[in-house]
Motif scaffolding. Sequence first.
Motif, PDB file in Angstrom:
ATOM      1  N   MET A 149       0.824  -1.206   0.000  1.00 11.93           N
ATOM      2  CA  MET A 149       0.000   0.000   0.000  1.00 11.93           C
ATOM      3  C   MET A 149       0.862   1.262   0.000  1.00 11.93           C
ATOM      4  SD  MET A 149      -2.779   1.610  -0.142  1.00 11.93           S
ATOM      5  CE  MET A 149      -3.828   0.168  -0.220  1.00 11.93           C
ATOM      6  N   LYS A 150       1.996   1.214   0.719  1.00  9.02           N
ATOM      7  CA  LYS A 150       2.876   2.370   0.749  1.00  9.02           C
ATOM      8  C   LYS A 150       3.364   2.726  -0.647  1.00  9.02           C
ATOM      9  CE  LYS A 150       7.283   3.984   2.663  1.00  9.02           C
ATOM     10  NZ  LYS A 150       8.452   3.622   3.526  1.00  9.02           N
ATOM     11  N   ASN A 151       3.806   1.702  -1.404  1.00 13.88           N
ATOM     12  CA  ASN A 151       4.283   1.941  -2.766  1.00 13.88           C
ATOM     13  C   ASN A 151       3.148   2.383  -3.686  1.00 13.88           C
ATOM     14  OD1 ASN A 151       6.916   1.236  -2.124  1.00 13.88           O
ATOM     15  ND2 ASN A 151       6.586  -0.925  -2.596  1.00 13.88           N
TER      16      ASN A 151
ATOM     17  N   LEU B  97       0.444   4.096  -2.784  1.00 17.53           N
ATOM     18  CA  LEU B  97       0.160   5.496  -2.466  1.00 17.53           C
ATOM     19  C   LEU B  97       1.226   6.403  -3.069  1.00 17.53           C
ATOM     20  CD1 LEU B  97      -1.061   5.462   1.258  1.00 17.53           C
ATOM     21  CD2 LEU B  97      -2.363   6.180  -0.754  1.00 17.53           C
ATOM     22  N   TYR B  98       2.468   5.962  -3.023  1.00 14.66           N
ATOM     23  CA  TYR B  98       3.556   6.740  -3.611  1.00 14.66           C
ATOM     24  C   TYR B  98       3.318   6.922  -5.111  1.00 14.66           C
ATOM     25  CZ  TYR B  98       8.319   8.151  -4.842  1.00 14.66           C
ATOM     26  OH  TYR B  98       9.408   8.837  -5.315  1.00 14.66           O
ATOM     27  N   LYS B  99       2.902   5.861  -5.764  1.00 13.35           N
ATOM     28  CA  LYS B  99       2.591   5.941  -7.196  1.00 13.35           C
ATOM     29  C   LYS B  99       1.444   6.892  -7.451  1.00 13.35           C
ATOM     30  CE  LYS B  99      -0.328   4.500 -10.544  1.00 13.35           C
ATOM     31  NZ  LYS B  99      -1.795   4.627 -10.565  1.00 13.35           N
ATOM     32  N   GLU B 100       0.398   6.826  -6.635  1.00 11.62           N
ATOM     33  CA  GLU B 100      -0.750   7.715  -6.810  1.00 11.62           C
ATOM     34  C   GLU B 100      -0.345   9.175  -6.652  1.00 11.62           C
ATOM     35  OE1 GLU B 100      -4.255   7.163  -7.286  1.00 11.62           O
ATOM     36  OE2 GLU B 100      -3.570   5.211  -8.007  1.00 11.62           O
TER      37      GLU B 100
ATOM     38  N   ASP C 103      -6.788  -3.780  -4.981  1.00  8.62           N
ATOM     39  CA  ASP C 103      -5.826  -2.797  -4.485  1.00  8.62           C
ATOM     40  C   ASP C 103      -5.796  -1.547  -5.355  1.00  8.62           C
ATOM     41  OD1 ASP C 103      -5.094  -4.358  -2.349  1.00  8.62           O
ATOM     42  OD2 ASP C 103      -3.367  -5.271  -3.358  1.00  8.62           O
TER      43      ASP C 103
ATOM     44  N   GLY D   1      -6.042   1.904  -3.337  1.00  4.70           N
ATOM     45  CA  GLY D   1      -5.068   2.978  -3.441  1.00  4.70           C
ATOM     46  C   GLY D   1      -5.701   4.299  -3.814  1.00  4.70           C
TER      47      GLY D   1
ATOM     48  N   THR E 133      -6.104   7.600  -1.397  1.00  6.22           N
ATOM     49  CA  THR E 133      -5.550   8.886  -1.839  1.00  6.22           C
ATOM     50  C   THR E 133      -6.583   9.992  -1.729  1.00  6.22           C
ATOM     51  OG1 THR E 133      -4.068   7.743  -3.377  1.00  6.22           O
ATOM     52  CG2 THR E 133      -4.447  10.087  -3.756  1.00  6.22           C
TER      53      THR E 133
ATOM     54  N   LEU F 168      -7.040  10.879   1.847  1.00  8.51           N
ATOM     55  CA  LEU F 168      -5.872  11.605   2.343  1.00  8.51           C
ATOM     56  C   LEU F 168      -5.987  13.097   2.035  1.00  8.51           C
ATOM     57  CD1 LEU F 168      -3.005  11.434   3.603  1.00  8.51           C
ATOM     58  CD2 LEU F 168      -2.134  11.100   1.284  1.00  8.51           C
TER      59      LEU F 168
END
Length: 215
Positions: A1-3, A5-8, A70, A74, A78, A81
């Motif tokens: 999920m961290k990766n 979110l980073y992509k998003e 997923d 994601g 986002t 967030l």
Amino acid sequence: MKNLLYKELRLSVHPTMYIFLAMPLMMLIPNYPYYIIFMYTCLAVYFTFLIGREQNDTFYTATLPIKKTDVVKGRVATVALFELASVLISVPLSAISVKINPGGGNAAGIEPNLAFYGLVFVMMGGFNLIFTTEFYRTGYKLFRPMIFSAIFIFVYIGAAETLAQFWNSPISEFLDRAGIFAEHLPILAAGIIIYAVMTFCAYKISAKRFEKVDL
């Protein structure tokens, strides 16, 4: 999920999502309908989905070594967030607004208070539930999600402002008070819970629908 979110955040989010984080500055405008600030956040969400469709972002994300659900998780995370960020940024500005506009008297809408934020959470939760579940019916069509969520937001703002500002009653006197009052805490708490439930349901329903989509 961290990766994911980073992509998003690096590849998928439309620039308006970041630009509109400055919209809470409008809390400082006297006699302004403050719900509009968070409507801009919802508009930025639409732009993110729109540019994602044009760039085949949904298809690209689905080809990554992740579950199809997923992809939805994601994107919903986002969106949440940025919604929470817009609220947090607006809180100190609303406190300043009360200070520079002593005595309240917002002629254009509800005063900035804890009850207002509770109602804002409900609005954003309803938007998430309607927009994302409609979008992930197909994974690319945006007309229905845009129309249905826009209708909801305008009807909701109209009803909330009427209840709190334009319909003289004990309810409006209770809701439309500038400042921090303990009696507004239950509305804030209820709004946060409703937002969390609606956003979680938005993810679950959207993920279920998206699994059936043939990309």
